[in-house]
Design a protein around this motif. Structure first.
Motif, PDB file in Angstrom:
ATOM      1  N   LYS A 141       0.860  -1.199   0.000  1.00  0.00           N
ATOM      2  CA  LYS A 141       0.000   0.000   0.000  1.00  0.00           C
ATOM      3  C   LYS A 141       0.888   1.239   0.000  1.00  0.00           C
ATOM      4  N   ALA A 142       0.392   2.317  -0.609  1.00  0.00           N
ATOM      5  CA  ALA A 142       1.167   3.562  -0.699  1.00  0.00           C
ATOM      6  C   ALA A 142       1.675   3.961   0.684  1.00  0.00           C
ATOM      7  N   GLY A 143       2.925   4.351   0.730  1.00  0.00           N
ATOM      8  CA  GLY A 143       3.513   4.808   1.982  1.00  0.00           C
ATOM      9  C   GLY A 143       4.197   3.705   2.775  1.00  0.00           C
ATOM     10  N   GLU A 144       3.955   2.446   2.411  1.00  0.00           N
ATOM     11  CA  GLU A 144       4.583   1.349   3.148  1.00  0.00           C
ATOM     12  C   GLU A 144       6.045   1.174   2.705  1.00  0.00           C
ATOM     13  N   THR A 145       6.798   0.462   3.538  1.00  0.00           N
ATOM     14  CA  THR A 145       8.193   0.150   3.200  1.00  0.00           C
ATOM     15  C   THR A 145       8.267  -1.291   2.706  1.00  0.00           C
ATOM     16  N   VAL A 146       8.867  -1.457   1.520  1.00  0.00           N
ATOM     17  CA  VAL A 146       8.990  -2.775   0.902  1.00  0.00           C
ATOM     18  C   VAL A 146      10.473  -3.076   0.701  1.00  0.00           C
ATOM     19  N   VAL A 147      10.916  -4.237   1.164  1.00  0.00           N
ATOM     20  CA  VAL A 147      12.302  -4.660   0.947  1.00  0.00           C
ATOM     21  C   VAL A 147      12.301  -5.866   0.021  1.00  0.00           C
ATOM     22  N   VAL A 148      13.208  -5.843  -0.971  1.00  0.00           N
ATOM     23  CA  VAL A 148      13.335  -6.957  -1.916  1.00  0.00           C
ATOM     24  C   VAL A 148      14.762  -7.483  -1.825  1.00  0.00           C
ATOM     25  N   SER A 149      14.934  -8.791  -1.587  1.00  0.00           N
ATOM     26  CA  SER A 149      16.290  -9.375  -1.659  1.00  0.00           C
ATOM     27  C   SER A 149      16.483  -9.940  -3.063  1.00  0.00           C
ATOM     28  N   GLY A 150      17.737 -10.166  -3.448  1.00  0.00           N
ATOM     29  CA  GLY A 150      18.007 -10.549  -4.840  1.00  0.00           C
ATOM     30  C   GLY A 150      17.467  -9.471  -5.769  1.00  0.00           C
ATOM     31  N   ALA A 151      17.611  -8.207  -5.333  1.00  0.00           N
ATOM     32  CA  ALA A 151      16.852  -7.110  -5.948  1.00  0.00           C
ATOM     33  C   ALA A 151      17.293  -6.757  -7.368  1.00  0.00           C
ATOM     34  N   ALA A 152      18.542  -7.047  -7.729  1.00  0.00           N
ATOM     35  CA  ALA A 152      19.014  -6.657  -9.070  1.00  0.00           C
ATOM     36  C   ALA A 152      18.823  -7.771 -10.090  1.00  0.00           C
ATOM     37  N   GLY A 153      18.182  -8.875  -9.684  1.00  0.00           N
ATOM     38  CA  GLY A 153      17.976  -9.988 -10.600  1.00  0.00           C
ATOM     39  C   GLY A 153      16.707  -9.839 -11.416  1.00  0.00           C
ATOM     40  N   ALA A 154      16.396 -10.888 -12.184  1.00  0.00           N
ATOM     41  CA  ALA A 154      15.256 -10.847 -13.106  1.00  0.00           C
ATOM     42  C   ALA A 154      13.949 -10.598 -12.356  1.00  0.00           C
ATOM     43  N   VAL A 155      13.697 -11.357 -11.298  1.00  0.00           N
ATOM     44  CA  VAL A 155      12.440 -11.222 -10.554  1.00  0.00           C
ATOM     45  C   VAL A 155      12.503  -9.991  -9.644  1.00  0.00           C
TER      46      VAL A 155
END
Ligand code: NDP
Length: 332
Positions: A141-155
């Protein structure tokens, strides 16, 4: 016709000796079939699981048989009225110069809409994985903090950009300075952290001053153990992949963090992209639109030559790719 077969099952990190090139004549097609000339091969982490000989959601590869993966190719002969010579298709096909299909396991791709290689990446299976995992499970949702690991990969690169489109603060975790720069400067992530640097936890904490509402996990292991400490009340953990564990000969059991899932009402859910097969058209349409509008950017790492496919595959586990790792079998 050259093809890459599984010579032996890898134990730990795969090596070149686990693969072998074999040769045959170009296959002949019968009524209803098409002959496909491979142009791009998709190199995917999940293939490591299939090499292990254990049945999961998908059958294992057989030793001495060709590896099978996502392939984009051109129809060069057809005895199937639905496919014309010269058309481009994508499907799960052998790692070979040529292959045969009945037409059931391939889909046509339009080279006018996007470069054909994207049918294996941002506009293909990895893009769909990011889309359904983020939108359906992460529900940012807008304003939330989202963390992605493997972030520079395809997915990961697509997952993070989708969260940005939803109005979130997006933090990427990745393995090199070049990837950190790519995430921030090219993809517009708000922050990115190299998990190989010292003081990972304090860097993560600093990048997420309000805690974490969605963690899109591609890697598992120690990075994800640390992430648990930052998860907010009612946060969501999307288990997309655990690449840090794929070469382990024994499964590591992690710390007892489940108590936090209870006290903070956290949802942790794994998924396989094929769970969403009935909604693939929705995913293709939305991703296609975002790509055409320039709202989702993508990078590809292209290795030339079928003979170099094993190296490209092994490179996934050394972080050699930025964005989607492909093998170009022939120039278009
Ligand atoms: P990537 O393009 O992300 O390539 C793999 C990347 O993983 C490498 O570039 C490397 O980047 C990182 N990596 C490798 N080893 C480690 C490690 N030990 N610890 C942390 N990071 C590591 O691959 P994909 O985008 O195709 O796949 C990403 C994840 O998504 C995988 O886990 C895959 O299995 C999963 N997946 C799941 C699907 C599903 O249906 N659930 C479908 C498709 C993929 P770095 O330099 O940052 O280390």
């Amino acid at each position: 016709n050259r093809m890459i077969v599984l010579a032996s099952r890898p134990i730990g990190m795969p090596t070149k000796e686990n693969f072998r090139m074999e040769y045959s004549s170009i296959p002949e097609i019968s009524d209803g079939q098409v002959l496909i000339k491979s142009i791009y091969l998709s190199v995917d982490p999940y293939m490591r699981g299939r090499m292990s000989g254990i049945k999961t959601y998908i059958d294992p590869f057989e030793v001495d048989k060709p590896l099978v993966g996502g392939v984009v190719g051109k129809i060069v002969d057809s005895k199937n009225p639905s496919f014309k010579v010269g058309e481009f298709v994508e499907g799960r096909l052998p790692w070979a110069d040529y292959s045969i299909s009945s037409g059931k396991n391939i889909r046509k791709i339009d080279p006018k809409l996007a470069p054909i290689s994207t049918a294996l990446g941002v506009a293909g299976m990895p893009g769909l994985t990011a889309y359904f995992g983020m939108v359906d499970i992460g529900k940012p949702k807008a304003g939330e903090t989202v963390v992605v690991s493997g972030a520079a990969g395809a997915v990961g690169s697509v997952a993070g950009q989708i969260a940005k489109l939803k109005g979130c603060r997006v933090v990427g975790i990745s393995g090199s300075q070049e990837k950190i720069d790519f995430l921030i400067n090219e993809l517009g992530f708000d922050a990115a952290i190299n998990y190989k640097s010292n003081n990972l936890f304090s860097a993560l904490k600093e990048a997420c001053p309000n805690g974490v509402d969605v963690y899109f996990d591609n890697v598992g292991g120690e990075v994800s153990d640390l992430m648990m400490k930052l998860m907010n009340f009612h946060s969501r953990i999307v288990l997309c992949g655990q690449i840090s564990q794929y070469n382990n000969t024994e499964i590591e059991y992690g710390p007892r963090f489940q108590g936090k899932l209870v006290t903070h009402s956290i949802l942790m859910q794994g998924f396989i992209v094929s769970n969403y097969v009935k909604r693939f058209n929705e995913g293709y349409e939305q991703l296609g639109k975002w790509i055409q509008e320039g709202k989702i950017k993508y990078r590809e790492t292209i290795t030339d030559g079928l003979e170099n496919a094993p190296d490209a595959f092994i490179g996934l586990f050394k972080g050699e790719n930025i964005g989607k790792q492909l093998v170009r079998v022939v120039k278009e």
